[in-house]
Design a protein around this motif. Structure first.
Motif: not given
Length: 102
Positions: A82-92
């Motif tokens: 979940a943390s990875g998904n959030l960070r990926q979304d933040k990067g996008e």
């Protein structure tokens, strides 16, 4: 004081330089015109550097987020996933804000 490029500072100096250049044109001051052109160019350079930096940071967040998401999924660590998904979304999102340059 930070030496990192800033979109806000870049826009300010770009606009300020344009005003100086226009004022120089109005009063016939080539010195003021040149100072305005120089400040405008420096402001544009700073603005574009800040956008490039933001885009690169977004890329790093996307890559790290994807890695964490995959590792979390493979190991069953739902928190890491979940943390990875959030960070990926933040990067996008960060890339999108700074994308029009590229």
């Amino acid at each position: 004081m930070s030496t990192d490029p800033s979109k806000t500072s870049g826009q300010f100096h770009s606009t300020k330089g344009t005003v100086k250049e226009s004022l120089g044109n109005a009063v016939g001051s080539t010195n003021l015109q040149q100072k305005g052109k120089t400040e405008h160019a420096a402001g544009e350079t700073e603005y574009n550097a800040a956008r490039a930096k933001g885009y690169a940071e977004g890329t790093g967040d996307r890559v790290t987020g994807k890695k964490d998401q995959v590792v979390g999924a493979v190991t069953g660590d739902r928190s890491q996933e979940a943390s990875g998904n959030l960070r990926q979304d933040k990067g996008e999102a960060k890339q999108e804000v700074n994308r029009s340059m590229f």
